[in-house]
Design an enzyme around this catalytic site. Structure first.
Site, PDB file in Angstrom:
ATOM      1  N   HIS A 170      -5.650  -2.846 -14.213  1.00 40.34           N
ATOM      2  CA  HIS A 170      -5.993  -1.649 -13.444  1.00 40.34           C
ATOM      3  C   HIS A 170      -4.749  -1.240 -12.659  1.00 40.34           C
ATOM      4  CE1 HIS A 170      -7.445   0.989 -10.421  1.00 40.34           C
ATOM      5  NE2 HIS A 170      -7.386   0.079  -9.457  1.00 40.34           N
ATOM      6  N   ASN A 185      -3.142   5.911  -9.003  1.00 33.12           N
ATOM      7  CA  ASN A 185      -4.302   5.041  -9.217  1.00 33.12           C
ATOM      8  C   ASN A 185      -5.511   5.931  -9.521  1.00 33.12           C
ATOM      9  OD1 ASN A 185      -6.623   3.491  -8.829  1.00 33.12           O
ATOM     10  ND2 ASN A 185      -5.790   2.361  -7.079  1.00 33.12           N
ATOM     11  N   CYS A 233     -12.860   0.440  -8.836  1.00 35.00           N
ATOM     12  CA  CYS A 233     -11.726   0.119  -9.721  1.00 35.00           C
ATOM     13  C   CYS A 233     -12.138  -0.765 -10.898  1.00 35.00           C
ATOM     14  CB  CYS A 233     -10.623  -0.564  -8.929  1.00 35.00           C
ATOM     15  SG  CYS A 233     -10.088   0.425  -7.545  1.00 35.00           S
TER      16      CYS A 233
HETATM   17  O1  UT7 Z   1      -7.334   0.352  -6.518  1.00 30.35           O
HETATM   18  C1  UT7 Z   1      -8.061  -0.007  -5.398  1.00 30.35           C
HETATM   19  C2  UT7 Z   1      -7.497  -1.196  -4.758  1.00 30.35           C
HETATM   20  N1  UT7 Z   1      -6.440  -0.821  -3.860  1.00 30.35           N
HETATM   21  C3  UT7 Z   1      -5.327  -1.521  -3.828  1.00 30.35           C
HETATM   22  O2  UT7 Z   1      -5.165  -2.432  -4.598  1.00 30.35           O
HETATM   23  C4  UT7 Z   1      -4.322  -1.168  -2.762  1.00 30.35           C
HETATM   24  C5  UT7 Z   1      -3.675  -2.419  -2.228  1.00 30.35           C
HETATM   25  N2  UT7 Z   1      -2.761  -2.142  -1.104  1.00 30.35           N
HETATM   26  C6  UT7 Z   1      -1.618  -1.458  -1.286  1.00 30.35           C
HETATM   27  O3  UT7 Z   1      -1.280  -1.065  -2.363  1.00 30.35           O
HETATM   28  C7  UT7 Z   1      -0.716  -1.306  -0.071  1.00 30.35           C
HETATM   29  O4  UT7 Z   1      -1.275  -2.027   1.010  1.00 30.35           O
HETATM   30  C8  UT7 Z   1      -0.502   0.180   0.349  1.00 30.35           C
HETATM   31  C9  UT7 Z   1       0.394   0.854  -0.667  1.00 30.35           C
HETATM   32  C10 UT7 Z   1      -1.810   0.883   0.467  1.00 30.35           C
HETATM   33  C11 UT7 Z   1       0.202   0.246   1.702  1.00 30.35           C
HETATM   34  O5  UT7 Z   1       1.417  -0.459   1.661  1.00 30.35           O
HETATM   35  P1  UT7 Z   1       1.764  -1.524   2.777  1.00 30.35           P
HETATM   36  O6  UT7 Z   1       3.086  -2.044   2.459  1.00 30.35           O
HETATM   37  O7  UT7 Z   1       0.633  -2.522   2.851  1.00 30.35           O
HETATM   38  O8  UT7 Z   1       1.839  -0.630   4.090  1.00 30.35           O
HETATM   39  P2  UT7 Z   1       1.006  -0.748   5.452  1.00 30.35           P
HETATM   40  O9  UT7 Z   1      -0.364  -0.201   5.255  1.00 30.35           O
HETATM   41  O10 UT7 Z   1       1.156  -2.120   6.008  1.00 30.35           O
HETATM   42  O11 UT7 Z   1       1.791   0.261   6.357  1.00 30.35           O
HETATM   43  C12 UT7 Z   1       3.161   0.019   6.718  1.00 30.35           C
HETATM   44  C13 UT7 Z   1       3.677   1.228   7.478  1.00 30.35           C
HETATM   45  C14 UT7 Z   1       2.762   1.662   8.631  1.00 30.35           C
HETATM   46  O12 UT7 Z   1       3.581   2.130   9.684  1.00 30.35           O
HETATM   47  P3  UT7 Z   1       3.934   1.203  10.945  1.00 30.35           P
HETATM   48  O13 UT7 Z   1       2.605   0.854  11.566  1.00 30.35           O
HETATM   49  O14 UT7 Z   1       4.652   0.017  10.381  1.00 30.35           O
HETATM   50  O15 UT7 Z   1       4.782   2.098  11.778  1.00 30.35           O
HETATM   51  C15 UT7 Z   1       2.000   2.827   8.048  1.00 30.35           C
HETATM   52  O16 UT7 Z   1       1.561   3.726   9.021  1.00 30.35           O
HETATM   53  O17 UT7 Z   1       3.775   2.349   6.614  1.00 30.35           O
HETATM   54  C16 UT7 Z   1       3.059   3.453   7.180  1.00 30.35           C
HETATM   55  N3  UT7 Z   1       2.490   4.238   6.078  1.00 30.35           N
HETATM   56  C17 UT7 Z   1       3.169   5.241   5.483  1.00 30.35           C
HETATM   57  N4  UT7 Z   1       4.381   5.769   5.704  1.00 30.35           N
HETATM   58  C18 UT7 Z   1       4.770   6.784   4.901  1.00 30.35           C
HETATM   59  C19 UT7 Z   1       1.284   4.104   5.471  1.00 30.35           C
HETATM   60  N5  UT7 Z   1       1.163   5.001   4.496  1.00 30.35           N
HETATM   61  C20 UT7 Z   1       2.316   5.724   4.476  1.00 30.35           C
HETATM   62  C21 UT7 Z   1       2.771   6.785   3.688  1.00 30.35           C
HETATM   63  N6  UT7 Z   1       4.008   7.285   3.939  1.00 30.35           N
HETATM   64  N7  UT7 Z   1       2.037   7.321   2.690  1.00 30.35           N
END
Ligand code: UT7
Length: 347
Positions: free
Chosen positions: A274, A304, A114
């Site tokens: 970014h 992204n 990134c």
């Molecule tokens: O550019 C490179 C650098 N990358 C970043 O800066 C990314 C930084 N992180 C993020 O943007 C966020 O952490 C994400 C968007 C990747 C994820 O969001 P989050 O709010 O941190 O979600 P999480 O990973 O804590 O997941 C929460 C829930 C989980 O379910 P349970 O365990 O609570 O039942 C996941 O399995 O959301 C679920 N989940 C989804 N549900 C529907 C994860 N991905 C998805 C999805 N659709 N695509």
């Protein structure tokens, strides 16, 4: 010493758009979840066979070169940032040199994910400032759609990424240009956002059916069916850990750039972060007390695009008239490595 200025900028987004709703046919996800957590509504995917990271870069570079008032033949050096190269090796820089019929100039590939474009820009800046080169082409391009896990297993990553390319031509200028660049890394968290295989490390072998690396057949060390079964050929990300670090390092590296040049956030005409996640950009905006018109976001439509996101956003902001001659602009990025970086410039 002269400064280097962005004399021309271009971007390319493949025409095929994929909505959040489209992704629900492959995985258990929803438009609501994606928009709420990331701000993304749609992204662009390259044509499966006719477009590559390099061909998209060529499209963006053509525009940048024309806008800089120069030609591909006049380019003296290429710096190409990508994490999704056409080949494991050689890098995309030489493929771009070939595709554009350039002279036998140097071509350098940058692997900083990134932050890749900002690292590339910083390298190019040094070549211009020292007078070694007159026209340096800096590119960020990604074809993520080829390398994502589109099953529910990979949904936390695959919904985020999109394809595209951005390019700039740097030339010397006396009165404006890049004021400073600031590069950082912390490899302590390298495995938090990474694609483990193929690679030459001997880790993660217990997940692939062998007790230790020594048990693996020699022909399967680099890439094996077991690795594929374990999805190790797809990116891995601990999203929350990345998010927590990003919201600290983004403001820090932006303030570093402003302070190094005697400015404060209110002096900024435009911050181009970014495009990692709209929530991260909003957090950074709040922390630096910037107005809406001082921060450019387009992740809603492109997702992204990693190394391409900063030049695509910068190009779009300029094309829309949101950045004009003399404006103070800050570019900033954070991502895998971890690496993070900023650049402050007068347009
Ligand atoms: O550019 C490179 C650098 N990358 C970043 O800066 C990314 C930084 N992180 C993020 O943007 C966020 O952490 C994400 C968007 C990747 C994820 O969001 P989050 O709010 O941190 O979600 P999480 O990973 O804590 O997941 C929460 C829930 C989980 O379910 P349970 O365990 O609570 O039942 C996941 O399995 O959301 C679920 N989940 C989804 N549900 C529907 C994860 N991905 C998805 C999805 N659709 N695509």
């Amino acid at each position: 010493m002269p400064r280097s200025r962005i004399a021309g900028i271009g971007k390319y987004l493949p025409p095929h758009t994929v909505t959040n709703q489209d992704l629900t046919q492959y995985m258990d996800t929803s438009d609501e979840w994606i928009q709420e957590r990331t701000g993304i509504k749609e992204r662009h995917y390259a044509h499966r066979t006719e477009e590559t990271t390099t061909t998209m870069a060529v499209e963006a570079a053509r525009i940048a070169i024309e806008r800089a008032g120069t030609t591909a033949q006049e380019i003296d050096f290429i710096v190409f940032a990508t994490l999704s190269p056409d080949y494991y090796f050689p890098g995309c820089g030489v493929l771009l040199q070939r595709a554009m019929g350039m002279r036998e100039i140097g071509a350098l590939d940058v692997r900083n994910q990134c932050s890749g474009f900002l690292y590339a820009l910083s390298v190019a800046d040094q070549f211009i400032k020292t007078g070694m080169y007159k026209n340096v082409l800096v590119v960020g391009s990604e074809k993520h759609s080829f390398g994502l896990d589109f099953s529910t297993r990979g949904r936390n990553i695959s919904v985020i990424f999109g394809d595209g390319a951005g390019a700039v031509v740097l030339q010397a200028a006396e009165d404006r240009g890049i004021l400073s660049t600031h590069l950082h890394s912390d490899g302590g968290s390298a495995e938090i956002l990474a694609m483990y295989n193929p690679g030459t490390h001997a880790n993660h072998w217990t997940d692939t059916g062998y007790a230790t690396f020594d048990e693996a057949p020699i022909g399967e060390m680099f890439m094996s069916h077991a690795m594929i079964d374990q999805a190790q050929n797809f990116p891995y990300m601990d999203g929350q850990a990345v998010f927590k670090k990003a919201v600290v390092k983004f403001p820090e590296v932006i303030m570093e750039a402003l302070k190094a040049n005697g400015y404060q956030p209110s002096d900024l005409k435009m911050l181009i972060p970014h495009q990692a996640n709209l929530r991260i950009s909003q957090f950074v905006q709040q922390k630096l007390q910037l107005r809406d018109d001082q921060v450019y976001n387009n992740i809603q439509h492109y997702g992204n695009t990693t190394a391409a996101s900063v030049p695509i956003a910068l190009c779009e902001a300029w094309e829309k008239g949101r950045i004009q001659d003399g404006d103070l602009v800050c570019l900033a990025a954070f991502g895998s490595g971890f690496t993070w970086a900023s650049a402050l410039l007068t347009w």
